[in-house]
Design a protein around this motif. Sequence first.
Motif, PDB file in Angstrom:
ATOM      1  N   CYS A 279      40.434  19.397  57.545  1.00 25.92           N
ATOM      2  CA  CYS A 279      39.373  20.405  57.456  1.00 25.92           C
ATOM      3  C   CYS A 279      39.297  21.136  58.798  1.00 25.92           C
ATOM      4  O   CYS A 279      38.417  20.852  59.622  1.00 25.92           O
ATOM      5  CB  CYS A 279      38.056  19.717  57.124  1.00 25.92           C
ATOM      6  SG  CYS A 279      36.872  20.789  56.300  1.00 25.92           S
ATOM      7  N   TYR A 282      36.341  22.291  61.630  1.00 22.82           N
ATOM      8  CA  TYR A 282      35.093  21.559  61.353  1.00 22.82           C
ATOM      9  C   TYR A 282      35.356  20.069  61.563  1.00 22.82           C
ATOM     10  O   TYR A 282      36.093  19.446  60.797  1.00 22.82           O
ATOM     11  CB  TYR A 282      34.606  21.826  59.928  1.00 22.82           C
ATOM     12  CG  TYR A 282      34.297  23.285  59.708  1.00 22.82           C
ATOM     13  CD1 TYR A 282      33.085  23.830  60.123  1.00 22.82           C
ATOM     14  CD2 TYR A 282      35.239  24.133  59.127  1.00 22.82           C
ATOM     15  CE1 TYR A 282      32.813  25.177  59.949  1.00 22.82           C
ATOM     16  CE2 TYR A 282      34.965  25.484  58.947  1.00 22.82           C
ATOM     17  CZ  TYR A 282      33.756  25.993  59.357  1.00 22.82           C
ATOM     18  OH  TYR A 282      33.491  27.322  59.187  1.00 22.82           O
ATOM     19  N   MET A 308      33.553  15.169  55.542  1.00 21.08           N
ATOM     20  CA  MET A 308      33.668  16.181  56.592  1.00 21.08           C
ATOM     21  C   MET A 308      32.809  17.372  56.205  1.00 21.08           C
ATOM     22  O   MET A 308      33.113  18.076  55.238  1.00 21.08           O
ATOM     23  CB  MET A 308      35.128  16.595  56.768  1.00 21.08           C
ATOM     24  CG  MET A 308      36.040  15.437  57.140  1.00 21.08           C
ATOM     25  SD  MET A 308      37.775  15.936  57.257  1.00 21.08           S
ATOM     26  CE  MET A 308      38.531  14.366  57.707  1.00 21.08           C
ATOM     27  N   ALA A 310      31.422  20.966  56.031  1.00 21.48           N
ATOM     28  CA  ALA A 310      32.012  22.297  56.249  1.00 21.48           C
ATOM     29  C   ALA A 310      31.410  23.275  55.248  1.00 21.48           C
ATOM     30  O   ALA A 310      30.974  22.872  54.166  1.00 21.48           O
ATOM     31  CB  ALA A 310      33.527  22.248  56.077  1.00 21.48           C
ATOM     32  N   SER A 314      35.625  26.886  52.840  1.00 23.54           N
ATOM     33  CA  SER A 314      36.483  26.610  54.000  1.00 23.54           C
ATOM     34  C   SER A 314      37.811  26.006  53.540  1.00 23.54           C
ATOM     35  O   SER A 314      37.890  25.326  52.520  1.00 23.54           O
ATOM     36  CB  SER A 314      35.797  25.637  54.962  1.00 23.54           C
ATOM     37  OG  SER A 314      34.546  26.129  55.364  1.00 23.54           O
ATOM     38  N   ILE A 316      41.012  23.672  53.079  1.00 26.37           N
ATOM     39  CA  ILE A 316      41.390  22.255  53.095  1.00 26.37           C
ATOM     40  C   ILE A 316      42.911  22.212  53.201  1.00 26.37           C
ATOM     41  O   ILE A 316      43.619  22.853  52.412  1.00 26.37           O
ATOM     42  CB  ILE A 316      40.930  21.523  51.824  1.00 26.37           C
ATOM     43  CG1 ILE A 316      39.395  21.521  51.743  1.00 26.37           C
ATOM     44  CG2 ILE A 316      41.466  20.100  51.794  1.00 26.37           C
ATOM     45  CD1 ILE A 316      38.850  20.935  50.441  1.00 26.37           C
ATOM     46  N   TYR A 349      41.514  14.307  48.184  1.00 27.22           N
ATOM     47  CA  TYR A 349      40.623  15.361  48.665  1.00 27.22           C
ATOM     48  C   TYR A 349      39.643  15.697  47.537  1.00 27.22           C
ATOM     49  O   TYR A 349      40.057  16.236  46.510  1.00 27.22           O
ATOM     50  CB  TYR A 349      41.424  16.601  49.056  1.00 27.22           C
ATOM     51  CG  TYR A 349      42.640  16.292  49.923  1.00 27.22           C
ATOM     52  CD1 TYR A 349      42.632  16.543  51.281  1.00 27.22           C
ATOM     53  CD2 TYR A 349      43.797  15.743  49.359  1.00 27.22           C
ATOM     54  CE1 TYR A 349      43.740  16.272  52.077  1.00 27.22           C
ATOM     55  CE2 TYR A 349      44.908  15.450  50.136  1.00 27.22           C
ATOM     56  CZ  TYR A 349      44.876  15.712  51.491  1.00 27.22           C
ATOM     57  OH  TYR A 349      45.984  15.432  52.273  1.00 27.22           O
ATOM     58  N   CYS A 352      36.232  19.776  45.780  1.00 32.65           N
ATOM     59  CA  CYS A 352      36.707  21.122  46.137  1.00 32.65           C
ATOM     60  C   CYS A 352      36.074  22.190  45.238  1.00 32.65           C
ATOM     61  O   CYS A 352      35.777  21.944  44.065  1.00 32.65           O
ATOM     62  CB  CYS A 352      38.221  21.208  45.993  1.00 32.65           C
ATOM     63  SG  CYS A 352      39.099  19.867  46.826  1.00 32.65           S
ATOM     64  N   ASN A 368      47.581  25.054  53.121  1.00 36.79           N
ATOM     65  CA  ASN A 368      46.265  25.268  52.517  1.00 36.79           C
ATOM     66  C   ASN A 368      46.343  24.905  51.034  1.00 36.79           C
ATOM     67  O   ASN A 368      47.041  25.561  50.264  1.00 36.79           O
ATOM     68  CB  ASN A 368      45.849  26.730  52.687  1.00 36.79           C
ATOM     69  CG  ASN A 368      44.404  26.969  52.303  1.00 36.79           C
ATOM     70  OD1 ASN A 368      43.707  26.059  51.869  1.00 36.79           O
ATOM     71  ND2 ASN A 368      43.943  28.195  52.449  1.00 36.79           N
ATOM     72  N   VAL A 372      36.746  23.949  50.374  1.00 32.95           N
ATOM     73  CA  VAL A 372      35.594  23.033  50.409  1.00 32.95           C
ATOM     74  C   VAL A 372      34.556  23.478  49.384  1.00 32.95           C
ATOM     75  O   VAL A 372      34.330  24.672  49.173  1.00 32.95           O
ATOM     76  CB  VAL A 372      34.975  23.025  51.827  1.00 32.95           C
ATOM     77  CG1 VAL A 372      33.655  22.259  51.826  1.00 32.95           C
ATOM     78  CG2 VAL A 372      35.940  22.420  52.830  1.00 32.95           C
ATOM     79  N   HIS A 382      31.047  19.716  51.296  1.00 33.42           N
ATOM     80  CA  HIS A 382      31.786  18.868  52.226  1.00 33.42           C
ATOM     81  C   HIS A 382      33.111  18.458  51.591  1.00 33.42           C
ATOM     82  O   HIS A 382      33.316  18.622  50.381  1.00 33.42           O
ATOM     83  CB  HIS A 382      30.985  17.610  52.590  1.00 33.42           C
ATOM     84  CG  HIS A 382      30.872  16.607  51.479  1.00 33.42           C
ATOM     85  ND1 HIS A 382      30.021  16.777  50.400  1.00 33.42           N
ATOM     86  CD2 HIS A 382      31.527  15.427  51.267  1.00 33.42           C
ATOM     87  CE1 HIS A 382      30.138  15.729  49.577  1.00 33.42           C
ATOM     88  NE2 HIS A 382      31.047  14.903  50.077  1.00 33.42           N
ATOM     89  N   LEU A 383      34.016  17.950  52.425  1.00 31.89           N
ATOM     90  CA  LEU A 383      35.274  17.365  51.936  1.00 31.89           C
ATOM     91  C   LEU A 383      35.175  15.851  52.053  1.00 31.89           C
ATOM     92  O   LEU A 383      34.934  15.329  53.139  1.00 31.89           O
ATOM     93  CB  LEU A 383      36.466  17.868  52.771  1.00 31.89           C
ATOM     94  CG  LEU A 383      37.780  17.078  52.587  1.00 31.89           C
ATOM     95  CD1 LEU A 383      38.297  17.197  51.153  1.00 31.89           C
ATOM     96  CD2 LEU A 383      38.833  17.541  53.581  1.00 31.89           C
TER      97      LEU A 383
END
Length: 401
Positions: A279, A282, A308, A310, A314, A316, A349, A352, A368, A372, A382-383
């Motif tokens: 991430c 962040y 995480m 964010a 954003s 990932i 992950y 998303c 990429n 997020v 968040h992730l």
Amino acid sequence: MRHWKKVVCILLSAAIVFAFTYSEPAYAVTNESIRQKEAEIAEAKEEVKNLKSNLTDIEALKAELEKSKNDLTAYVTQLDNELSDIQEKIAQYNTLISEKEQQIAETTEDLNLAIKQQEDQYEAMKKRIKFMYERGDTFYMEMLFSSSSLSDLVNKADYIEALSRYDRDKLEEYVQIKEMVQLCKEELEAEREVLDEAKLAVEAEEANISSLIKEKEAQIYSVSSDISSKEAAIREYEAMIAQENEEIAALEKAVAEEKARLEAENARKYNGGMFTWPCPSYTRISDEYGNRMHPILGVQQFHNGLDMAAPGGSAILAAYDGDVVAAAYSSSMGNYIMIDHGSGLYTIYMHCSALYVSTGQSVTKGQNIAAVGSTGRSTGNHLHFSVRLNGNYVSPWNYLK
């Protein structure tokens, strides 16, 4: 002879005036280009209407979601689908904003060229009128009376008609240029209206996303607080984690079975390298890996990854080279990706807002792969980043330090 020389001088001076007065336009204005501008203005006005009519009716959406609140899994799934639709709208609006900014630049250039040509044409016409005023009608009479023969008279009459026709054409051209200037101004205004409306639409839809995420957060907390006892709440939470683990384990098993059919030298192997931070930009951890106090249930529970914090949307990144074994949706994990790095090592992950890769695709470290979000059992953007080794969750810090 002296009279003839006078006429020649007049003709030369007239030719010079025409040469400096009427030059070829740098920006051609035709009936077709005018019709094209009119069509572009109409198209821009239609775009404004569509932007205003296509905004998400958030109140109607919430009323529809109310029907599924008794089943939290169904509610979360339906709400996440709506979030994905709104996210797609925002992406389309942002594309439209970029296109309109380019079109405005092009239309501004058209307008500047048309204004310059209008000014040049106006100055040229003033010089031409001044010339004709100073010479008067005697200019044409002198030309005709100086004819040496009938043939010469006809030629000079044709020349005079050509001059008159040229003047009429230039006047008509000036009228067209003036109309083009006005149309360019109208198109510029229409395109700016589309741009402003698209920016307002993005703001409105982002507010809708924020509103829906708050709705989901409230509902998740509400359902947890409505459960009759802490034991039941804990069982419900553990069942959710067990469902996640079951899905992940099934994926790992499928990959293991597939690998068994491959020759050993062709199988992916993890080479021991360190992960990139998934991430970027962040680094705040909102929830650590390991045993922690559950934020809703208020009891000690094992947290199988790093959260995480964010902003929504954003980037990932893939933590390491690998093969995507899942890019899917789960009511618990939301939109999620699972990557096989070889040697029994996987990264996951979760939550998303958008997925940019698909199952079976190979990815490289730092690519990429998603954005997020707050899909699934999530109460904010968040992730959730997890690492599994040989069928068990391990601390991501082992690979991120």
